[in-house]
Write an enzyme that holds these catalytic residues in place. Structure first.
Site, PDB file in Angstrom:
ATOM      1  N   GLU A 203      53.113  68.385  48.428  1.00 32.83           N
ATOM      2  CA  GLU A 203      52.340  68.066  48.677  1.00 32.83           C
ATOM      3  C   GLU A 203      53.102  66.443  49.302  1.00 32.83           C
ATOM      4  O   GLU A 203      52.528  65.836  49.337  1.00 32.83           O
ATOM      5  CB  GLU A 203      51.152  67.553  47.926  1.00 32.83           C
ATOM      6  CG  GLU A 203      50.286  68.449  46.920  1.00 32.83           C
ATOM      7  CD  GLU A 203      49.047  68.761  46.190  1.00 32.83           C
ATOM      8  OE1 GLU A 203      49.113  67.538  46.442  1.00 32.83           O
ATOM      9  OE2 GLU A 203      48.315  69.435  45.615  1.00 32.83           O
ATOM     10  N   GLU A 326      48.948  75.841  43.186  1.00 36.97           N
ATOM     11  CA  GLU A 326      47.665  75.455  42.125  1.00 36.97           C
ATOM     12  C   GLU A 326      46.647  76.289  43.140  1.00 36.97           C
ATOM     13  O   GLU A 326      46.032  75.586  43.702  1.00 36.97           O
ATOM     14  CB  GLU A 326      48.427  73.589  42.553  1.00 36.97           C
ATOM     15  CG  GLU A 326      48.943  73.143  42.379  1.00 36.97           C
ATOM     16  CD  GLU A 326      49.141  71.459  42.593  1.00 36.97           C
ATOM     17  OE1 GLU A 326      48.396  70.716  42.608  1.00 36.97           O
ATOM     18  OE2 GLU A 326      50.131  70.871  42.405  1.00 36.97           O
TER      19      GLU A 326
HETATM   20  O1  AHR Z   1      47.672  69.514  39.411  1.00 39.82           O
HETATM   21  C1  AHR Z   1      46.778  68.042  39.460  1.00 39.82           C
HETATM   22  C2  AHR Z   1      47.019  67.192  41.060  1.00 39.82           C
HETATM   23  O2  AHR Z   1      46.635  68.035  42.231  1.00 39.82           O
HETATM   24  C3  AHR Z   1      49.204  67.332  41.392  1.00 39.82           C
HETATM   25  O3  AHR Z   1      49.575  66.787  40.402  1.00 39.82           O
HETATM   26  C4  AHR Z   1      49.321  67.563  43.130  1.00 39.82           C
HETATM   27  O4  AHR Z   1      50.370  68.314  42.963  1.00 39.82           O
HETATM   28  C5  AHR Z   1      47.847  68.506  43.337  1.00 39.82           C
HETATM   29  O5  AHR Z   1      47.102  67.170  44.568  1.00 39.82           O
END
Ligand code: AHR
Length: 522
Positions: A203, A326
């Site tokens: 990110e 994610e």
């Molecule tokens: O999964 C929780 C968070 O979500 C992670 O740390 C981040 O990469 C995303 O914003």
């Protein structure tokens, strides 16, 4: 292409006409949902990496959920709890992504090696501001992958680490010789580890440094240059990809850094009721809350389609993969839980979210070759929840278990002429599905019905295949927020399913409301 037609008083989404228009269908109950599976024109492999799990130093995702320490009264092996590891082994978890997430963006690997008692205590600035003891570091993570039987996906620190620090970590993990290998041996592991995947940051548009895409892409080139593994071994480098629909990010990363990479990631979470931070409760929601979340789950299809089209421009051979590393639901955390720990209950709604996503990935398996649900234990859309020495498997766990035959199977394209299901302002396809031919040659079909109240009969033409027996299991519940608790472990669990009939090249399945069904055809 999506085409809308009026049907059942609502709107139907005709996923595609090709297969369906050539098939003859019996009208079993007036208006069955028509579908067709192209068993005669198999698609790409559904890579097992699609079932990757994400384990971050966040809340009780690591400490308490996985790691209890060798001296704990909770049965463990080298510090990792036996019950949780056993449940993960049963899922055949292929890959574990670690140590974050945002945590990775300021993780310094040297904090997590050497005698545990001498490791520094840091502040976990992202997740609750709690202290991070660094008890679980590189050696412990690779011990976890060994116990689970998974490959490693290590996320490097581009946020506030240097290229030299990243290079040294990779050398410490993978090198058979040299000073860093000697240090690793002195810390108890003479042999190098296999590291299948390495994340070049996380990110970078947000917690990884709030970078502009041009800068992030340049840094990705620079840091990737120093991610080197020994001759004869290979690590797949994955760039920190876009947030949701930031198509310019993917465009820039592909244009600037694609030659240095094997994959580009994408992050997308379902958080109903809009807005940030997520406010919708994980349980106790009404039917609109159900439909809202499931409609948002379907948004993954559009996101993957559009990001893939951009990747196609720069990589028509599809050398690089899209890693949706994610995804999952993100609700308000459960009342009474520690702020910042992202602990949420997991219901039948999450089971549907999982099934819809796994089906969408099948449709895009030519480009999406990895996905990682967030997260593995105790955090967000978890497989497993723990409380002290107790453990409960969530509805999402059961979906992952039911889809196990998809691991490294061949996708059989499916087209579904599904009616829509709507509640309030929310509208989505009622039926989702995917089909595969597993490695052992058997055919499997997954179907889910998002309709909270109405059953759905699906008539499927098996083009190029015949079967005489359809057996399988169903995951459903008596409520849309049905879930398992530490006192009622089995409220939502797979049960034998008797609603499927197959006769030659025709499969008919009656899906109860709010259900996920997985069938094996023989
Ligand atoms: O999964 C929780 C968070 O979500 C992670 O740390 C981040 O990469 C995303 O914003």
């Amino acid at each position: 292409m999506l085409k809308r037609t009026a049907r059942r008083g609502g709107v139907a989404i005709l996923m595609a006409a090709t297969m369906l228009s050539n098939a003859a269908f019996a009208d079993t109950n007036g208006q069955p949902t028509r579908a067709a599976i192209a068993a005669d024109t198999p698609g790409p492999v559904y890579h097992k990496e699609m079932f990757t799990q994400f384990a971050e130093h966040l809340g009780n995702g690591i400490y308490g959920g996985l790691w209890v320490g060798p001296d704990s009264t909770i049965p463990n092996t080298n510090g990792f709890r036996n019950d949780v590891v056993g449940a993960l082994r049963d899922l055949s978890v292929p890959v574990i992504r670690w140590p974050g997430g945002c945590f990775a963006d300021e993780y310094h690997w040297r904090d997590g090696i050497g005698p545990q008692s001498e490791r520094p205590t840091r502040i976990n600035t992202h997740w609750g501001g709690v202290t991070e003891p660094n008890t679980v570091g590189t050696h412990e993570f690779f011990e976890l992958t060994r116990q689970v039987g998974a490959e490693a996906y290590v996320a490097g620190n581009v946020g506030n680490g240097s290229p030299a620090e990243m290079a040294e970590w990779v050398e410490y993990i993978t090198s058979p010789a040299g000073t860093l290998a000697e240090e690793r041996a002195a810390n108890g592991h003479p042999e190098p580890w296999d590291m299948a995947y390495f994340g070049v940051g996380n990110e970078l548009w947000g917690c990884g440094g709030n970078m502009r895409p041009e800068y992030a892409a340049d840094l990705t080139r620079r840091y990737s240059t120093f991610v080197k593994v020994p001759e004869g071994t290979k690590v797949m480098k994955i760039a920190a990809g876009a947030n949701v629909d930031d198509y310019n990010w993917t465009e820039t990363m592909m244009k600037v850094a694609a030659p240095m990479l094997d994959g580009v990631s994408l992050h997308y979470y379902v958080h109903p009721a809009g807005g940030w931070p997520p406010r919708a409760p994980a349980v106790g929601f009404d039917e609109n809350g159900w439909a809202d979340a499931l409609e948002r789950a379907w948004h993954m299809d559009e996101l993957v389609t559009k990001h893939s089209a951009i990747m196609d421009k720069y990589d028509p051979e599809k050398r690089l993969f899209l890693a949706v590393d994610e995804w999952g639901s993100w609700y308000a955390q459960d009342p009474g839980t520690t702020p910042g720990f992202l602990r949420q209950q997991n219901t039948l709604r999450d089971a549907l979210i999982a099934a819809i996503n796994l089906d969408i990935f099948a449709k895009h398996a030519d480009r999406v070759r990895m996905s990682a649900i967030a997260q593995m234990v105790n955090v967000l859309q978890a497989m497993i929840l723990t409380d002290g020495d107790r453990m409960v498997l969530t509805p999402t766990y059961h979906v992952f278990e039911m889809y196990k035959p998809w691991q490294d199977a061949t996708v059989l394209p499916i087209e579904i002429d599904t009616p829509t299901y709507s509640s309030g302002e929310y509208e989505l396809p009622a039926v989702s599905g995917s089909a595969v031919r597993a490695k052992d040659g058997t055919m499997h079909v997954a179907l889910s019905n998002a309709d909270a109240t109405e059953e759905n009969t699906v008539t499927i033409a098996l083009n190029g295949a015949k079967a005489s027996r359809a057996t399988g299991r169903i995951l459903t519940g008596d409520r849309i927020d049905a879930h398992n608790t530490f006192d009622a472990l089995q409220t939502v669990r797979p049960m034998p399913f008797r609603g499927a009939r197959v006769n030659g090249d025709r499969l008919t399945v009656t899906l109860p409301a709010k259900s996920v069904v997985v069938l094996e055809l023989n």
